[in-house]
Structure formats: C-alpha cells, structure tokens
Design a protein around this motif. Structure first.
Motif, PDB file in Angstrom:
ATOM      1  N   ALA A 106       0.952  -1.281  -0.009  1.00  0.00           N
ATOM      2  CA  ALA A 106       0.080  -0.094  -0.094  1.00  0.00           C
ATOM      3  C   ALA A 106       0.925   1.277   0.027  1.00  0.00           C
ATOM      4  O   ALA A 106       0.531   2.072  -0.737  1.00  0.00           O
ATOM      5  CB  ALA A 106      -0.698  -0.045   1.125  1.00  0.00           C
ATOM      6  N   TYR A 107       1.781   1.202   0.643  1.00  0.00           N
ATOM      7  CA  TYR A 107       2.988   2.291   0.875  1.00  0.00           C
ATOM      8  C   TYR A 107       3.432   2.645  -0.726  1.00  0.00           C
ATOM      9  O   TYR A 107       3.412   3.725  -0.858  1.00  0.00           O
ATOM     10  CB  TYR A 107       3.863   2.086   1.701  1.00  0.00           C
ATOM     11  CG  TYR A 107       5.214   2.989   1.497  1.00  0.00           C
ATOM     12  CD1 TYR A 107       5.275   4.337   1.852  1.00  0.00           C
ATOM     13  CD2 TYR A 107       6.288   2.711   0.756  1.00  0.00           C
ATOM     14  CE1 TYR A 107       6.117   5.209   2.075  1.00  0.00           C
ATOM     15  CE2 TYR A 107       7.433   3.430   0.534  1.00  0.00           C
ATOM     16  CZ  TYR A 107       7.299   4.712   0.927  1.00  0.00           C
ATOM     17  OH  TYR A 107       8.398   5.576   0.884  1.00  0.00           O
ATOM     18  N   THR A 108       3.926   1.620  -1.382  1.00  0.00           N
ATOM     19  CA  THR A 108       4.418   1.532  -2.530  1.00  0.00           C
ATOM     20  C   THR A 108       3.415   2.121  -3.795  1.00  0.00           C
ATOM     21  O   THR A 108       3.685   2.878  -4.366  1.00  0.00           O
ATOM     22  CB  THR A 108       4.996   0.336  -3.113  1.00  0.00           C
ATOM     23  OG1 THR A 108       6.055  -0.159  -2.207  1.00  0.00           O
ATOM     24  CG2 THR A 108       5.796   0.508  -4.256  1.00  0.00           C
ATOM     25  N   LEU A 109       2.164   1.657  -3.453  1.00  0.00           N
ATOM     26  CA  LEU A 109       0.939   1.914  -4.266  1.00  0.00           C
ATOM     27  C   LEU A 109       0.792   3.438  -4.228  1.00  0.00           C
ATOM     28  O   LEU A 109       0.672   4.344  -5.171  1.00  0.00           O
ATOM     29  CB  LEU A 109      -0.300   1.521  -4.049  1.00  0.00           C
ATOM     30  CG  LEU A 109      -0.359  -0.146  -4.466  1.00  0.00           C
ATOM     31  CD1 LEU A 109      -1.587  -0.914  -3.837  1.00  0.00           C
ATOM     32  CD2 LEU A 109      -0.505  -0.205  -5.931  1.00  0.00           C
ATOM     33  N   ALA A 169       4.134  -3.050  -7.811  1.00  0.00           N
ATOM     34  CA  ALA A 169       4.238  -2.953  -6.201  1.00  0.00           C
ATOM     35  C   ALA A 169       4.352  -4.237  -5.680  1.00  0.00           C
ATOM     36  O   ALA A 169       5.357  -4.340  -4.544  1.00  0.00           O
ATOM     37  CB  ALA A 169       3.186  -1.896  -5.778  1.00  0.00           C
ATOM     38  N   THR A 170       3.483  -4.904  -6.107  1.00  0.00           N
ATOM     39  CA  THR A 170       3.738  -6.352  -5.411  1.00  0.00           C
ATOM     40  C   THR A 170       4.873  -7.098  -5.484  1.00  0.00           C
ATOM     41  O   THR A 170       5.621  -7.825  -4.805  1.00  0.00           O
ATOM     42  CB  THR A 170       2.536  -7.259  -5.828  1.00  0.00           C
ATOM     43  OG1 THR A 170       1.217  -6.710  -5.410  1.00  0.00           O
ATOM     44  CG2 THR A 170       2.400  -8.639  -5.034  1.00  0.00           C
ATOM     45  N   ALA A 171       5.341  -7.133  -6.819  1.00  0.00           N
ATOM     46  CA  ALA A 171       6.408  -7.653  -7.326  1.00  0.00           C
ATOM     47  C   ALA A 171       7.829  -7.000  -6.760  1.00  0.00           C
ATOM     48  O   ALA A 171       8.751  -7.741  -6.150  1.00  0.00           O
ATOM     49  CB  ALA A 171       6.656  -7.769  -8.729  1.00  0.00           C
ATOM     50  N   LEU A 172       7.703  -5.863  -6.561  1.00  0.00           N
ATOM     51  CA  LEU A 172       8.938  -5.099  -5.960  1.00  0.00           C
ATOM     52  C   LEU A 172       8.974  -5.514  -4.200  1.00  0.00           C
ATOM     53  O   LEU A 172      10.036  -5.819  -3.851  1.00  0.00           O
ATOM     54  CB  LEU A 172       8.753  -3.617  -5.907  1.00  0.00           C
ATOM     55  CG  LEU A 172       9.839  -2.742  -5.162  1.00  0.00           C
ATOM     56  CD1 LEU A 172      11.186  -2.798  -5.667  1.00  0.00           C
ATOM     57  CD2 LEU A 172       9.394  -1.157  -5.283  1.00  0.00           C
ATOM     58  N   VAL A 173       7.890  -5.379  -3.711  1.00  0.00           N
ATOM     59  CA  VAL A 173       8.071  -5.895  -2.245  1.00  0.00           C
ATOM     60  C   VAL A 173       8.304  -7.412  -2.151  1.00  0.00           C
ATOM     61  O   VAL A 173       9.187  -7.608  -1.195  1.00  0.00           O
ATOM     62  CB  VAL A 173       6.469  -5.413  -1.671  1.00  0.00           C
ATOM     63  CG1 VAL A 173       6.321  -6.159  -0.150  1.00  0.00           C
ATOM     64  CG2 VAL A 173       6.187  -3.916  -1.398  1.00  0.00           C
TER      65      VAL A 173
END
Length: 439
Positions: free
Chosen positions: A335-338, A348-352
């Motif tokens: 959520a922070y990245t989004l 975002a999910t792939a990065l996290v």
C-alpha cells in the motif's frame, strides 16, 4: 479509486486472519502451560479487554480516519511538529513489516515443509519426507520461496479479490482443522490430564508480575498490533463502519482460536508425556520451537500410520495461520508503494516480494548471526514502540482523535475510552517496558 472491503464479514475474517498466526497456535498454549494453566487464561482475558482491544481500536481508527498507508496516515493525524514523528513511525512500520515478513516466511516455510513431509511419509515416499524434515539451506530456500509466492499471489489480486476472498476461504478451513485435531487428540492416553492442567487454574499465580507481563505481551502481539497491518485494513473500511463492534468481533475470534489451540496443544503435550517423551526444559515446559519441531513430530511418529496424517493436518493448520498473517503484513509495504510512489499493484507487489525475498535469503544464508537479531528487533522493540505511539496519536497528537465523537455513538463510552487511551494504556505499556528492562 482506493479499494475497500466488500462486506463487514469479509473485513472481520481478514482482520482475524491477520491476528491469528503462529503466536496463537504455539505461543499461547506454551505460555498457558508455563504460567499456571487457566490462571494465565484468566489474566489474558482481562488484558485483552483492558489493553489489547484499545490498542487494536487505536490502530484501526488511525487507518480508518487517515484512509492511507501508515506513513501518510500517521503524519496526517500527528498534527503540528509531531507530523515528522508520525512519518518516521510510519516508515518504521513499513520497514518493520518487511523485516517481519523476511523471518516469518522462513518459519512458515518450515511449517509447509513439515506438512509435505508428513503427507509424503503417509504415502510411503520416505526420501521426500526425509528431505522435508531435515534442516538444510536448500530446503529452506525452496519452502520459503513457495510460501512467499503464495503470499504474493494473494496480495497481487487486491483487497476484494485477493485478501478478502482468501480470508473467507482460509479462516473456516483453519477452524475446522483445529476442531478436528482436538477431537482426534481428546481420547488418547494422557489427554485428560492435559485438559485438567489447561482448564483448572492455579490461583496462587494470579498475583505474579511475570504472568501479568507475559499475558500483556501475548495479548498485544497475538492481535497483530504494531506493524500497520490493522491500520491498512482499517483504511479499507467503508464510511460508517462501527469500529468498536468490529474490534470486539476480531478480538473474540482471535481469543477463541487461541483458546482452542490450548485445547489441542496442552493435551498433546501430556499425550507425549504418556508416550514416554520428555516435555520438560529446566523448570518449565519445552520452548515453542522444541515443541513444534521435536516433541510433537516424535509424538506423531509414535501414533503409527494415523500419526502421519495427524501431523500433516497439524502443519497445514500452522501454514494457514501463517498465510493469513503474511498477506496482512505484506499489504503494508505494498500500500505504501502504491500510494506514495504511484506504482500499479502488480509492480508494487513484485517489488515488495523481491525485497522480502532478498532479506529472507540473507537470513537463510547467515542464519546464526542475523535471524535472532531480526526477530528480537521486531518483536521486542518495533511492535511495543509502535503500539505506544498509536496510543499517543489517538490520545494526544490528533485533536479530533481526543474527541472520538465521529467514530462512536455513546458519549459516556467515548469519555471513558478517551481517558483510557490517553492515560491507562500508555502507562501499562510503559510498565511492561520497565519490567522487561529490569529482567
């Protein structure tokens, strides 16, 4: 448009899934067994009402009012110069979530490996079973990667189609498995002594400071408070949500699962004792790690062919409890990245997921110097510090939070809750810090 939970029931199951983790299934029963049986349970229930539910309410309220990730929500509600402290705590929440997920996925991977190992044993594939049961870097890398992939796939699908949907599926499965294992364990020799040890209180323990502090820690941490998971779930609630009722519902499910886990684990310990296994370590019972990976697998082995499938079901239960927690915590950095970096959810999910994988790889390769250090940082520093800050935000730093009028209907309850969150809860947590520092 920001996502939200589709229904109240979906939120309750998702939030309860976040709260119900490995601490409920193995941590709570061990604490009960080492602190006077039902005496600990009595203190625990009091602490849940006095401390844990207000902490849960505070974290949900911050997310619900801020409608954002922890960095944005805490800086927004910490007014004036305190907004910098709020943003700092928000970043600590995101970083702490990444650290927690790195070691939690390793432990969850062990659960998954043992579940596969017992299934393989039951089917006669001894080579696969031996590989799953024996600790090795290769096994840990494979099991951690598989579990991280499961978490990533659920979070990638979003709030309604991922987190809420899978919480609706996994939580009933967890409940059924837990009840089934209790029924299977109950008639075995020694189980009745275990039920008595669990349900009959040693009242002399009630005045013990250690039992009170242990109950506080267990109640606080078992409700998944302090890393922003409940905050982000609160931010996905639709307007008009009744936070008080939701908090009690989540706490009730979490406490029920912990209580049922005690009905399984403690009788299982006494069944192991009746089978001639050593369940003692010093003055108390074995630690959580020894219980899960030594005593209980030995017990399952002594139960013959049925034991393999009981062992498989038990570790599937632990794997489900792990997954419902990891998807909630993973949503914090996603959520922070989004929201702060405007990335689409799949990026975002792939990065996290990549960052968690990197941290987990380092912990697997350098297990001895890093693993316990990481666990200690998150559990003994990050979680209680965050919880204390949430109380300060709601009770002191956020002017509208001091009123609480927009989020509760009964003015008398609001007045009592305001005093409780402003004064009682921070002082209780401060006492815990002080007591632990002296030990």
């Amino acid at each position: 448009m920001r996502e939200s939970f589709q229904s109240r029931f979906g939120f309750i199951l998702a939030a309860a899934g976040s709260a119900v983790g490995l601490g409920n299934i193995w941590g709570f029963p061990t604490q009960v067994a080492n602190h006077g049986g039902a005496a600990f349970l009595i203190v625990y229930l009091i602490v849940v009402v006095v401390l844990a539910i207000p902490a849960l309410y505070s974290e949900l309220l911050i997310g619900y009012a801020g409608k954002a990730n922890p960095v944005t929500a805490l800086s927004k509600l910490s007014q004036g110069r305190a907004r910098y402290a709020g943003a700092t705590m928000g970043y600590l929440n995101v970083f702490g979530a990444l650290l927690m997920l790195s070691f939690y996925h390793i432990v969850a991977g062990w659960m998954l490996a043992y579940a596969v190992g017992f299934a393989a044993q039951g089917l006669g594939f001894t080579g696969i079973a031996q590989f799953c049961f024996e600790s090795s870097v290769t096994r840990d890398l494979i099991s951690t990667s598989i579990f991280l992939l499961l978490t990533t796939v659920v979070v990638y699908r979003g709030v309604q189609n991922g987190i809420e949907l899978w919480s609706r599926r996994l939580m009933p499965m967890l409940f059924v498995l837990l009840l089934g294992l209790i029924i299977l364990m109950a008639p075995l020799p020694g189980a009745s002594e275990g039920f008595a040890a669990y349900l009959v209180p040693d009242l002399s323990q009630l005045g013990n400071d250690d039992i009170i502090v242990s109950a506080m820690g267990q109640a606080f941490f078992s409700l998944s408070i302090g890393l922003g998971g409940m905050m982000i779930y609160g931010s996905y609630l639709k307007p008009g949500a009744k936070l008080g009722r939701l908090c009690f519902s989540v706490a009730a499910i979490d406490t029920l699962i912990a209580f049922l886990a005690g009905l399984l684990i403690i009788p299982a310990l006494y069944v192991a004792l009746a089978q001639g296994l050593d369940i003692r370590s010093g003055d108390g019972l074995v630690s959580e790690g020894q219980l899960i990976f030594a005593v209980l697998p030995e017990l399952f082995a002594k139960l013959g062919g049925l034991g393999s499938w009981i062992g498989c079901a038990f570790f599937v239960l632990l794997s489900i409890a792990s997954l419902t927690s990891t998807i909630a915590t993973a949503e914090v950095p996603v959520a922070y990245t989004l929201e702060r970096h405007q990335l689409p959810r799949h990026h975002a999910t792939a990065l996290v997921g990549g960052i968690i994988a990197l941290f987990a790889l380092l912990l697997v390769l350098f297990f001895d110097p890093l693993f316990s250090l990481t666990v200690t940082w998150v559990t003994q520093f990050q979680l209680p510090l965050s919880g204390l800050f949430y109380f300060l935000v709601v009770g002191w730093l956020w002017r509208r939070g001091n009123q609480l009028t927009e989020h509760a209907q009964n003015s008398r309850i609001v007045s009592l809750l305001r005093i409780h969150i402003r004064w009682v809860c921070p002082l209780l947590l401060g006492w815990v810090f002080y007591y632990v520092a002296l030990r």
